[in-house]
Design a protein around this motif. Structure first.
Motif, PDB file in Angstrom:
ATOM      1  N   ASN A  36      -2.818  -4.554 -10.069  1.00 52.46           N
ATOM      2  CA  ASN A  36      -2.845  -3.213  -9.474  1.00 52.46           C
ATOM      3  C   ASN A  36      -3.013  -2.113 -10.520  1.00 52.46           C
ATOM      4  O   ASN A  36      -3.153  -0.934 -10.162  1.00 52.46           O
ATOM      5  CB  ASN A  36      -1.557  -2.954  -8.689  1.00 52.46           C
ATOM      6  CG  ASN A  36      -1.534  -3.695  -7.367  1.00 52.46           C
ATOM      7  OD1 ASN A  36      -2.575  -3.947  -6.775  1.00 52.46           O
ATOM      8  ND2 ASN A  36      -0.345  -4.044  -6.902  1.00 52.46           N
ATOM      9  N   ARG A  38      -4.099  -2.275 -14.891  1.00 55.14           N
ATOM     10  CA  ARG A  38      -5.245  -2.434 -15.798  1.00 55.14           C
ATOM     11  C   ARG A  38      -5.514  -3.884 -16.177  1.00 55.14           C
ATOM     12  O   ARG A  38      -6.282  -4.164 -17.093  1.00 55.14           O
ATOM     13  CB  ARG A  38      -4.999  -1.632 -17.081  1.00 55.14           C
ATOM     14  CG  ARG A  38      -4.791  -0.150 -16.862  1.00 55.14           C
ATOM     15  CD  ARG A  38      -4.436   0.540 -18.171  1.00 55.14           C
ATOM     16  NE  ARG A  38      -5.497   0.440 -19.161  1.00 55.14           N
ATOM     17  CZ  ARG A  38      -5.328   0.663 -20.463  1.00 55.14           C
ATOM     18  NH1 ARG A  38      -4.131   0.952 -20.931  1.00 55.14           N
ATOM     19  NH2 ARG A  38      -6.354   0.581 -21.297  1.00 55.14           N
ATOM     20  N   GLN A  97      -7.473  -9.835 -14.284  1.00 59.17           N
ATOM     21  CA  GLN A  97      -8.190  -8.581 -14.439  1.00 59.17           C
ATOM     22  C   GLN A  97      -7.664  -7.581 -13.407  1.00 59.17           C
ATOM     23  O   GLN A  97      -7.011  -7.952 -12.431  1.00 59.17           O
ATOM     24  CB  GLN A  97      -9.695  -8.799 -14.229  1.00 59.17           C
ATOM     25  CG  GLN A  97     -10.315  -9.788 -15.196  1.00 59.17           C
ATOM     26  CD  GLN A  97     -10.299  -9.286 -16.616  1.00 59.17           C
ATOM     27  OE1 GLN A  97     -10.544  -8.111 -16.873  1.00 59.17           O
ATOM     28  NE2 GLN A  97     -10.005 -10.185 -17.562  1.00 59.17           N
ATOM     29  N   GLU A  98      -7.960  -6.328 -13.639  1.00 66.24           N
ATOM     30  CA  GLU A  98      -7.640  -5.324 -12.621  1.00 66.24           C
ATOM     31  C   GLU A  98      -8.393  -5.676 -11.349  1.00 66.24           C
ATOM     32  O   GLU A  98      -9.601  -5.932 -11.378  1.00 66.24           O
ATOM     33  CB  GLU A  98      -8.038  -3.934 -13.105  1.00 66.24           C
ATOM     34  CG  GLU A  98      -7.730  -2.839 -12.111  1.00 66.24           C
ATOM     35  CD  GLU A  98      -8.079  -1.458 -12.632  1.00 66.24           C
ATOM     36  OE1 GLU A  98      -8.018  -0.495 -11.831  1.00 66.24           O
ATOM     37  OE2 GLU A  98      -8.422  -1.329 -13.833  1.00 66.24           O
ATOM     38  N   SER A  99      -7.688  -5.696 -10.236  1.00 67.06           N
ATOM     39  CA  SER A  99      -8.308  -6.088  -8.968  1.00 67.06           C
ATOM     40  C   SER A  99      -9.241  -5.000  -8.447  1.00 67.06           C
ATOM     41  O   SER A  99      -8.881  -3.818  -8.455  1.00 67.06           O
ATOM     42  CB  SER A  99      -7.229  -6.375  -7.919  1.00 67.06           C
ATOM     43  OG  SER A  99      -7.828  -6.662  -6.666  1.00 67.06           O
ATOM     44  N   PRO A 100     -10.450  -5.367  -7.984  1.00 67.15           N
ATOM     45  CA  PRO A 100     -11.356  -4.366  -7.416  1.00 67.15           C
ATOM     46  C   PRO A 100     -10.898  -3.868  -6.052  1.00 67.15           C
ATOM     47  O   PRO A 100     -11.315  -2.807  -5.599  1.00 67.15           O
ATOM     48  CB  PRO A 100     -12.689  -5.120  -7.311  1.00 67.15           C
ATOM     49  CG  PRO A 100     -12.292  -6.552  -7.185  1.00 67.15           C
ATOM     50  CD  PRO A 100     -11.041  -6.709  -8.001  1.00 67.15           C
ATOM     51  N   ILE A 101     -10.052  -4.638  -5.395  1.00 66.12           N
ATOM     52  CA  ILE A 101      -9.510  -4.250  -4.084  1.00 66.12           C
ATOM     53  C   ILE A 101      -8.000  -4.147  -4.211  1.00 66.12           C
ATOM     54  O   ILE A 101      -7.323  -5.130  -4.520  1.00 66.12           O
ATOM     55  CB  ILE A 101      -9.890  -5.269  -2.989  1.00 66.12           C
ATOM     56  CG1 ILE A 101     -11.411  -5.384  -2.878  1.00 66.12           C
ATOM     57  CG2 ILE A 101      -9.287  -4.866  -1.653  1.00 66.12           C
ATOM     58  CD1 ILE A 101     -11.882  -6.407  -1.868  1.00 66.12           C
ATOM     59  N   LYS A 102      -7.471  -2.974  -3.979  1.00 67.90           N
ATOM     60  CA  LYS A 102      -6.041  -2.732  -4.155  1.00 67.90           C
ATOM     61  C   LYS A 102      -5.462  -2.152  -2.867  1.00 67.90           C
ATOM     62  O   LYS A 102      -6.185  -1.561  -2.069  1.00 67.90           O
ATOM     63  CB  LYS A 102      -5.797  -1.745  -5.316  1.00 67.90           C
ATOM     64  CG  LYS A 102      -6.339  -2.160  -6.665  1.00 67.90           C
ATOM     65  CD  LYS A 102      -5.891  -1.155  -7.720  1.00 67.90           C
ATOM     66  CE  LYS A 102      -6.579  -1.386  -9.050  1.00 67.90           C
ATOM     67  NZ  LYS A 102      -7.977  -1.001  -9.035  1.00 67.90           N
ATOM     68  N   THR A 133      -9.395   2.586  -3.549  1.00 64.64           N
ATOM     69  CA  THR A 133     -10.218   1.382  -3.632  1.00 64.64           C
ATOM     70  C   THR A 133     -11.565   1.598  -2.953  1.00 64.64           C
ATOM     71  O   THR A 133     -12.597   1.113  -3.410  1.00 64.64           O
ATOM     72  CB  THR A 133      -9.489   0.192  -2.973  1.00 64.64           C
ATOM     73  OG1 THR A 133      -8.346  -0.134  -3.752  1.00 64.64           O
ATOM     74  CG2 THR A 133     -10.393  -1.021  -2.888  1.00 64.64           C
ATOM     75  N   ASN A 135     -13.054   4.445  -2.675  1.00 61.92           N
ATOM     76  CA  ASN A 135     -13.599   5.694  -3.200  1.00 61.92           C
ATOM     77  C   ASN A 135     -13.408   6.855  -2.241  1.00 61.92           C
ATOM     78  O   ASN A 135     -14.299   7.685  -2.046  1.00 61.92           O
ATOM     79  CB  ASN A 135     -15.084   5.530  -3.533  1.00 61.92           C
ATOM     80  CG  ASN A 135     -15.582   6.628  -4.449  1.00 61.92           C
ATOM     81  OD1 ASN A 135     -14.816   7.140  -5.270  1.00 61.92           O
ATOM     82  ND2 ASN A 135     -16.842   6.998  -4.313  1.00 61.92           N
ATOM     83  N   ASP A 320      -9.208  10.822 -11.768  1.00 66.11           N
ATOM     84  CA  ASP A 320      -9.367  10.368 -10.386  1.00 66.11           C
ATOM     85  C   ASP A 320      -8.466  11.239  -9.517  1.00 66.11           C
ATOM     86  O   ASP A 320      -7.282  10.957  -9.361  1.00 66.11           O
ATOM     87  CB  ASP A 320      -8.975   8.895 -10.268  1.00 66.11           C
ATOM     88  CG  ASP A 320      -9.316   8.309  -8.907  1.00 66.11           C
ATOM     89  OD1 ASP A 320     -10.029   8.982  -8.131  1.00 66.11           O
ATOM     90  OD2 ASP A 320      -8.864   7.182  -8.615  1.00 66.11           O
TER      91      ASP A 320
END
Length: 483
Positions: A36, A38, A97-102, A133, A135, A320
């Motif tokens: 969730n 980095r 890795q940092e998850s692309p879907i959080k 997630t 955007n 962000d």
């Protein structure tokens, strides 16, 4: 020993490294927190102090652990695993890795990594992370509690006018069309951003509490803002200027220098950042406290997952905005230059001013910025001629009476230059829904001092009453420095 292992042991536990003597539920929570944030590595078989303990494993052990991680997480994560032997001891490294879907959860609970520990996410942080997630942000969504009747077209027109001043190709569409094109209205319904930016009446959703504190428990003055976000910037600045000093620095040049207790451009940047990044879904209000030697700005909503105060101050992050549509609107009218550069400008302004760096810290479920004044260094200085001037002249040029009134006086005279305006129209130009106590008082002073006059002098309270500059007022405008 591979390079990753050597570096991890040398640096110790951190935002991206965790040591575990054994595999357990907390290991999975750490992997979730990394996903969730980095990303990161969990070293199993290493003590908290970085001592190599080793771990007993069989041929199936590591795969069983991976299956457990997958089973107890959603969005399911599958860590990379590496087993290495150091000094005859087995160490397992799990990497994600940092998850692309959080957000990713462990048994229904969500975590983020802050420094070298895991922190459970609040419901608001979970929702915010989910929106990021895809955007988007909370303010992009439909406001089911308000309709188009709850927004002011006058404020939308004012927004368009301000935006056009920063555009090569001006916006020429009607207000409602503009709101639709900018996605402030979707599916014929207003978004949260639309309501916050253009609300016609006051709303507790945007409440900012303002206080002038003599001590932590003794309040000398207080106020409350519950209006649109553009007006709140000016409202906070007005309150701050009212309660800090402005000195005149005699330089020997025709125009003396003005110096406030704090660099006002930096204060405005702090205020704007607070408004853009505030968590408006929180039940907490924003709070500004002005003390003799400092000002505190508290805002509901902490830093985004993975962003620490240290990284914030170093500029080691990608900005962000919590409220993307609000940020876009502020950028359109020139209130912010570019995303992510505000902290650098704030620090630079304070350092150039010779003041201590502001303090930035997460507090509870919010964020606090504290700025400090060098007590006793800024003292109002008045030239001998001030005693012969009118109250307006001494207020504008010496700043002794009231900083907010002196600056507002200049604004009012500028508005009335070649224009006949009512008090309500003047209030609107100042970003207010209606005339304030300070505006009423200042207009009376401007008339008394002979800078402004009524258009209907024999009926001061006429509903058709407007104001215009006198000859004295016009002469004063000519003497003001060009911006």
């Amino acid at each position: 020993m591979n390079a990753k292992m050597k570096k991890a042991l040398a640096s110790g536990e951190s935002e991206t490294v965790e040591f575990k003597t054994s595999f357990d539920k907390n290991t999975i929570e750490t992997l979730v927190a990394f996903a969730n944030t980095r990303g990161g590595d969990v070293l199993i078989g290493v003590s908290d102090r970085g001592e190599l303990k080793g771990i007993q494993i069989s041929k199936e052990t590591v795969q069983n652990w991976i299956n457990e991680v997958k089973q107890y997480t959603s969005q399911a994560i599958i860590p990379d695993a590496e087993t290495i032997k150091i000094k005859g001891k087995d160490i397992v490294i799990f990497s994600v890795q940092e998850s692309p879907i959080k957000p990713v959860a462990c048994k229904g609970r969500y975590y983020k990594r802050i420094k070298n520990s895991n922190h459970q996410l609040t419901a608001s942080e979970v929702a915010d992370m989910h929106l990021r997630t895809f955007n988007t942000s909370w303010d992009f969504h439909i406001d089911e509690f308000h309709t188009k009747k709850d927004i002011s077209l006058r404020k939308v027109k004012a927004f368009i006018q301000r935006a056009n001043a920063h555009r090569e190709v001006p916006i020429q569409d009607e207000p409602m069309t503009v709101l639709q094109k900018l996605e402030f209205i979707r599916d014929n319904k207003i978004t949260y951003a639309c309501f916050l930016l253009f609300m016609a009446e006051e709303s507790s959703l945007s409440t900012i509490e303002l206080g002038r504190f003599q001590t932590p428990i003794i309040i000398k003055d207080d106020s409350r803002l519950k209006t649109d976000l553009f007006a709140e910037v000016e409202g906070v600045m007005e309150f701050v200027r009212k309660h800090i000093n402005k000195a005149i620095i005699v330089t020997g040049r025709p125009q003396h220098e003005e110096r406030w207790d704090y660099p006002l451009d930096a204060i405005r940047e702090i205020v704007i950042n607070s408004i853009i990044h505030r968590d408006y879904s929180s039940s907490q209000d924003s709070v500004v406290k002005v003390y003799d030697d400092k000002i505190e700005f508290f805002n509901p909503g902490g830093l985004p997952a993975g962003l620490t105060v240290e990284r914030l101050l170093k500029g080691n992050y990608i900005s962000d905005a919590r409220n993307k549509k609000v940020a876009d609107a502020f950028k359109a009218v020139g209130l912010i230059e570019k995303y992510g550069s505000g902290i650098k400008r704030i620090l630079r302004e304070f350092r150039n001013y010779g003041l201590p760096d502001p303090e930035f810290r997460e507090i509870g479920r919010g964020f606090m910025v504290t700025v400090f004044k060098k007590t006793g260094e800024v003292t109002p200085q008045v030239t001998p001629q001030v005693g012969t001037k009118s109250r307006l002249e001494s207020g504008v040029e010496s700043g002794v009476e009231s900083g907010v009134e002196s600056e507002m006086a200049i604004q009012l005279l500028s508005f009335l230059n070649k224009n006949l305006l009512s008090k309500k129209e003047l209030a609107h130009k100042l970003g207010k829904a209606k005339p304030s106590r300070y505006l009423n008082d200042l207009m009376s002073r401007l008339i008394t001092d002979g800078f402004v006059e009524y258009t209907i002098p024999d009926k001061p309270n006429s509903r058709l009453q407007k104001y215009r500059l006198t000859v004295k007022g016009k002469e004063h405008i000519k003497k003001l420095p060009k911006k």
